[in-house]
Structures are given as C-alpha cells and as structure tokens.
Design a protein around this motif. Structure first.
Motif, PDB file in Angstrom:
ATOM      1  N   GLU A   1       0.821  -1.206   0.000  1.00 57.67           N
ATOM      2  CA  GLU A   1       0.000   0.000   0.000  1.00 57.67           C
ATOM      3  C   GLU A   1       0.860   1.263   0.000  1.00 57.67           C
ATOM      4  O   GLU A   1       1.807   1.362   0.778  1.00 57.67           O
ATOM      5  CB  GLU A   1      -0.897   0.026   1.250  1.00 57.67           C
TER       6      GLU A   1
ATOM      7  N   VAL B   1      -0.166   4.185   0.981  1.00 57.67           N
ATOM      8  CA  VAL B   1      -0.536   5.054   2.109  1.00 57.67           C
ATOM      9  C   VAL B   1      -0.313   4.302   3.421  1.00 57.67           C
ATOM     10  O   VAL B   1      -0.854   3.224   3.632  1.00 57.67           O
ATOM     11  CB  VAL B   1      -1.999   5.512   2.015  1.00 57.67           C
TER      12      VAL B   1
ATOM     13  N   GLU C   1      -0.450   4.656   7.563  1.00 61.79           N
ATOM     14  CA  GLU C   1      -1.005   5.476   8.646  1.00 61.79           C
ATOM     15  C   GLU C   1      -0.409   5.099   9.988  1.00 61.79           C
ATOM     16  O   GLU C   1      -0.232   3.926  10.291  1.00 61.79           O
ATOM     17  CB  GLU C   1      -2.527   5.293   8.708  1.00 61.79           C
TER      18      GLU C   1
ATOM     19  N   THR D   1       0.131  10.518   8.615  1.00 63.68           N
ATOM     20  CA  THR D   1      -0.093   9.612   7.487  1.00 63.68           C
ATOM     21  C   THR D   1       0.900   9.944   6.380  1.00 63.68           C
ATOM     22  O   THR D   1       1.088  11.116   6.036  1.00 63.68           O
ATOM     23  CB  THR D   1      -1.535   9.775   6.951  1.00 63.68           C
TER      24      THR D   1
ATOM     25  N   ASP E   1       1.851   9.315   2.412  1.00 68.17           N
ATOM     26  CA  ASP E   1       1.401   8.845   1.102  1.00 68.17           C
ATOM     27  C   ASP E   1       2.627   8.777   0.195  1.00 68.17           C
ATOM     28  O   ASP E   1       3.121   9.796  -0.290  1.00 68.17           O
ATOM     29  CB  ASP E   1       0.353   9.810   0.529  1.00 68.17           C
TER      30      ASP E   1
ATOM     31  N   GLU F   1      -1.211  19.224   5.645  1.00 72.52           N
ATOM     32  CA  GLU F   1      -0.001  18.692   5.022  1.00 72.52           C
ATOM     33  C   GLU F   1       1.234  19.280   5.704  1.00 72.52           C
ATOM     34  O   GLU F   1       1.289  20.473   6.008  1.00 72.52           O
ATOM     35  CB  GLU F   1       0.026  19.027   3.526  1.00 72.52           C
TER      36      GLU F   1
END
Length: 228
Positions: free
Chosen positions: A129, A131, A133, A138, A140, A152
């Motif tokens: 994945e 992304v 967390e 988090t 990305d 952000e």
C-alpha cells in the motif's frame, strides 16, 4: 492452514537440532542447511517464508549467501551470529538482513523476533500500500506527502528522502550506511551526524512527543526503524 516454512542455515549441529525441535513443536515447518551452497539450493526449491542465517558457514561467508538470496527472494532474513562487532552487524543489515541475533541467544527472545519477522514478511507480501497510517501522521508514498492533524506537513527533499526510505522498509532496521548512501549518495556513507540532525527534524515535525518517539526509532550504533 499452511505451516510457515522456516529455513535454518547453520553449521553447528546442536543449534540446528535445538531450533528444529523448538520451531517444530510450535507448528513451523523446518528446513535445515549446514552450508551456503545447500542453503541457496534449499531456498530455491522450498521457497521459505522466513530464513535464519548463521554468518560463519564453512564454504562461504554468510554475507555472500545473503546477497545470493536477496537478488530474488523477499522473505525476511534473521542473521544469527557469534560475531558481536557492530560493524559486522551493520554490514549484514546493509546487505539485506531484517534482524540480527547474537549467539548465545535466549530461545524466547529468538522466537519473538522470528514471529515479528514472519508478521512483517506477511504484511509486505499481502500489501504494498502506498498510504501508511500511524496514530500521529499519514504518509502517502505515491503522492509524496505527509499529513498530520488534517494538514499537510512541509518536508525538505532530504527529509522526505529519509522518511520515504524508512517507511518503505517499515518495521525493518535500516542500517546507517544504507540510509546515507540512498539519501545523500555513496560519498556520504560515513557522515552519520547527518542522520541524527535530520531524524531530529523529522521527529519535531511528525511525532506527537519528539523526545519520546513512537514511530521514528533509533537503534543505537546500528540504524533506524520506522514503526507504524
């Protein structure tokens, strides 16, 4: 349910026997090899889920075996060695080992490390994945951005490079030299102070309590680990 397949590579018969007994009674399928050549052959034929590798083999250095495995096999590798020198530990981690256990070792600790390696291996194979967390932020990887508390976080290219390397190897110890070469380039392989400075910056920006980090961890004298 399929048994988890463990390849144990060691030239000491008593260690092979102890590990075979302890792992078998816990439901693992155990394959053993006493030489590097036999290990590479067994790995190709059996496709183990996790590998336990002694560095002191009679026919070839364990680092060579590790290099031969890492070219095509993604299964986690736990290095088992009587060598306690931190430079050799770092060399093994840089060559692709996931963990390092020094002989003599306690069986309970070894089994806990094996379970952790199996979990990481399963997670890596099930999902790549982009992304990731944590309870604080988090990441990305595809969009190259980090979000904390809904906003952000601005990272410099170097901060991002370091974070990305750690997150891509989540749960795994990344050696200092490996990290420096990847982010700064081969000429910076010994500039370990860079890592301390940039990791401190990342912790300030991302950790809820930078002085007690939960996700960006230091393994003293060896490297760093991202724990989701």
């Amino acid at each position: 349910m399929n048994k988890i397949k463990v390849l144990v590579i060691d030239d000491e018969p008593q260690i092979l026997r102890a590990l075979r007994i302890n792992l078998s009674v816990r439901g693992y399928e155990v394959i053993t090899a006493a030489t590097g050549a036999a290990a590479l052959k067994a790995a190709a034929e059996q496709r183990p889920d996790v590998i336990v590798l002694d560095l002191g083999l009679p026919d070839m250095d364990g680092i060579e075996v590790l290099g031969g495995l890492r070219g095509w096999l993604s299964a986690p590798v736990i290095v088992l060695s009587a060598r306690t020198d931190s430079a050799e530990k770092v060399e093994a981690l840089d060559a692709g080992a996931d963990d390092y256990v020094t002989k003599p070792f306690g069986m309970d600790e070894f089994l806990a490390r094996l379970r952790a390696a199996v979990r990481r291996g399963a997670a890596a194979s099930e999902t790549d994945e982009p992304v990731v967390e944590t309870d604080a932020f988090t990441v990305d990887l595809a969009a190259k951005k980090v979000v904390k508390n809904g906003a952000e976080v601005h990272l410099t290219p170097t901060e991002w490079g370091m974070l990305e390397m750690l997150v891509r190897n989540r749960g795994k110890l990344v050696g200092r030299e490996e990290l420096l070469k990847e982010v700064w380039g081969p000429a910076y392989a010994k500039e370990t102070h860079y890592l301390r400075v940039y990791l401190a910056q990342l912790r300030r920006k991302l950790e809820d309590d930078p002085s007690h980090p939960r996700h960006l961890l230091t393994e003293a004298g060896m490297g760093y680990r991202f724990q989701p």
